[in-house]
Design an enzyme around this catalytic site. Sequence first.
Site, PDB file in Angstrom:
ATOM      1  CG  HIS A  19       4.899  -3.847   1.125  1.00  0.00           C
ATOM      2  ND1 HIS A  19       5.098  -3.710  -0.596  1.00  0.00           N
ATOM      3  CD2 HIS A  19       4.050  -3.576   2.055  1.00  0.00           C
ATOM      4  CE1 HIS A  19       3.808  -3.266  -0.020  1.00  0.00           C
ATOM      5  NE2 HIS A  19       3.131  -3.273   0.798  1.00  0.00           N
ATOM      6  CE  LYS A  43      -5.423  -2.751  -4.039  1.00  0.00           C
ATOM      7  NZ  LYS A  43      -4.700  -2.023  -2.308  1.00  0.00           N
ATOM      8  NE  ARG A  92       2.424   4.196   2.073  1.00  0.00           N
ATOM      9  CZ  ARG A  92       1.921   3.712   1.537  1.00  0.00           C
ATOM     10  NH1 ARG A  92       2.928   3.567  -0.327  1.00  0.00           N
ATOM     11  NH2 ARG A  92       0.415   3.746   1.227  1.00  0.00           N
ATOM     12  CB  SER A 130       1.905  -1.748  -5.254  1.00  0.00           C
ATOM     13  OG  SER A 130       2.290  -2.336  -3.570  1.00  0.00           O
TER      14      SER A 130
HETATM   15  N1  COA Z   1       6.448   1.215   2.048  1.00  0.00           N
HETATM   16  C1  COA Z   1       6.159   1.494   0.730  1.00  0.00           C
HETATM   17  N2  COA Z   1       4.909   0.960   0.366  1.00  0.00           N
HETATM   18  C2  COA Z   1       3.597   0.567   0.916  1.00  0.00           C
HETATM   19  C3  COA Z   1       4.289   0.286   2.230  1.00  0.00           C
HETATM   20  C4  COA Z   1       5.384   0.380   2.552  1.00  0.00           C
HETATM   21  N3  COA Z   1       5.419   0.025   4.021  1.00  0.00           N
HETATM   22  N4  COA Z   1       3.217   0.275   3.059  1.00  0.00           N
HETATM   23  C5  COA Z   1       1.951  -0.369   2.519  1.00  0.00           C
HETATM   24  N5  COA Z   1       2.535   0.818   1.695  1.00  0.00           N
HETATM   25  C6  COA Z   1       1.760   0.691  -0.615  1.00  0.00           C
HETATM   26  C7  COA Z   1       1.491  -0.221  -1.036  1.00  0.00           C
HETATM   27  O1  COA Z   1       2.416  -0.887  -2.170  1.00  0.00           O
HETATM   28  C8  COA Z   1      -0.115   0.375  -1.480  1.00  0.00           C
HETATM   29  O2  COA Z   1      -0.420   0.094  -2.614  1.00  0.00           O
HETATM   30  P1  COA Z   1      -1.259   0.588  -3.720  1.00  0.00           P
HETATM   31  O3  COA Z   1      -1.967   0.741  -3.118  1.00  0.00           O
HETATM   32  O4  COA Z   1      -1.177   1.445  -4.693  1.00  0.00           O
HETATM   33  O5  COA Z   1      -1.561  -0.564  -4.007  1.00  0.00           O
HETATM   34  C9  COA Z   1      -0.878   0.471  -0.188  1.00  0.00           C
HETATM   35  O6  COA Z   1       0.140   1.067   0.238  1.00  0.00           O
HETATM   36  C10 COA Z   1      -2.146   0.125   0.399  1.00  0.00           C
HETATM   37  O7  COA Z   1      -1.460  -1.409   0.907  1.00  0.00           O
HETATM   38  P2  COA Z   1      -2.177  -2.555   1.689  1.00  0.00           P
HETATM   39  O8  COA Z   1      -0.746  -2.152   2.702  1.00  0.00           O
HETATM   40  O9  COA Z   1      -1.625  -3.549   0.881  1.00  0.00           O
HETATM   41  O10 COA Z   1      -3.073  -2.703   2.327  1.00  0.00           O
HETATM   42  P3  COA Z   1      -4.460  -2.770   1.461  1.00  0.00           P
HETATM   43  O11 COA Z   1      -4.326  -1.777   2.201  1.00  0.00           O
HETATM   44  O12 COA Z   1      -4.247  -3.094   0.149  1.00  0.00           O
HETATM   45  O13 COA Z   1      -4.747  -3.814   2.052  1.00  0.00           O
HETATM   46  C11 COA Z   1      -4.984  -5.501   4.703  1.00  0.00           C
HETATM   47  C12 COA Z   1      -4.844  -3.259   3.943  1.00  0.00           C
HETATM   48  C13 COA Z   1      -4.786  -6.274   3.721  1.00  0.00           C
HETATM   49  C14 COA Z   1      -4.713  -5.552   5.701  1.00  0.00           C
HETATM   50  C15 COA Z   1      -6.618  -4.604   4.540  1.00  0.00           C
HETATM   51  O14 COA Z   1      -7.395  -4.519   3.892  1.00  0.00           O
HETATM   52  C16 COA Z   1      -7.362  -6.346   5.316  1.00  0.00           C
HETATM   53  O15 COA Z   1      -7.553  -6.594   6.120  1.00  0.00           O
HETATM   54  N6  COA Z   1      -8.301  -6.510   4.146  1.00  0.00           N
HETATM   55  C17 COA Z   1      -9.118  -7.957   4.284  1.00  0.00           C
HETATM   56  C18 COA Z   1     -10.613  -7.691   5.123  1.00  0.00           C
HETATM   57  C19 COA Z   1     -10.673  -7.534   5.814  1.00  0.00           C
HETATM   58  O16 COA Z   1     -10.350  -8.028   7.298  1.00  0.00           O
HETATM   59  N7  COA Z   1     -11.649  -6.030   6.338  1.00  0.00           N
HETATM   60  C20 COA Z   1     -11.589  -5.188   7.343  1.00  0.00           C
HETATM   61  C21 COA Z   1     -10.374  -4.562   7.476  1.00  0.00           C
HETATM   62  S1  COA Z   1     -11.779  -3.584   9.290  1.00  0.00           S
END
Ligand code: COA
Length: 167
Positions: A19, A43, A92, A130
């Site tokens: 991140h 979540k 990724r 994560s």
């Molecule tokens: N390096 C390492 N790990 C990464 C990474 C990177 N560059 N980018 C993402 N990850 C991992 C995270 O650690 C996470 O791991 P986990 O699933 O084991 O916890 C996973 O990838 C996804 O994480 P993240 O990037 O935090 O995305 P998310 O899916 O948890 O959340 C949001 C994404 C917050 C952007 C999305 O859910 C959102 O917009 N939520 C608000 C509600 C909304 O508007 N919904 C409609 C969307 S269309």
Amino acid sequence: MTQHSVICPGSFDPPTDGHINIIERGLEIFDHITVAVAINRSKKTIFDPNERVNMLSELLKKHANVEIDSFEGLLVDYCKKKKINTILRGIRTVSDYEYELQMSLANRILYPGFETIFMMTEGRFSHISSSIIKEVISFGGSGKSMIHPFVEKKLREKLKTELTQKN
Ligand code: COA
């Protein structure tokens, strides 16, 4: 020249080196980044939103042009409120692409003109998530090259507390 602000949203439970790498590379391109911790009550997270905001603030404190915040509800509504129309996401793997494509298309329907910029995660971070980190640390492994030592310490403390509460 116009100032370009982007939003970098995520769960950050906990924030990883992957991140931070995306955010710091983003700073080479954009003038200001809002790192937004998503509060998603469905979540299951190990850290509460304040703890995630505090960890990110510590990790990114040297960057004056980074703001750390949290939001609940739709990302596009939060972006409208902040007057930001660009999101920065790291990709990724191919499976990330499929998920990201759906999200970016849905966001564009919800907020016409909203753009998603994708950045390829550096190879050394492409295996990190994560969840993987939580598993490694819970089994006594090292978080080296995956999470900052400060985050590793917090995670160890948190997992220890959770284990004590279960017993
Ligand atoms: N390096 C390492 N790990 C990464 C990474 C990177 N560059 N980018 C993402 N990850 C991992 C995270 O650690 C996470 O791991 P986990 O699933 O084991 O916890 C996973 O990838 C996804 O994480 P993240 O990037 O935090 O995305 P998310 O899916 O948890 O959340 C949001 C994404 C917050 C952007 C999305 O859910 C959102 O917009 N939520 C608000 C509600 C909304 O508007 N919904 C409609 C969307 S269309």
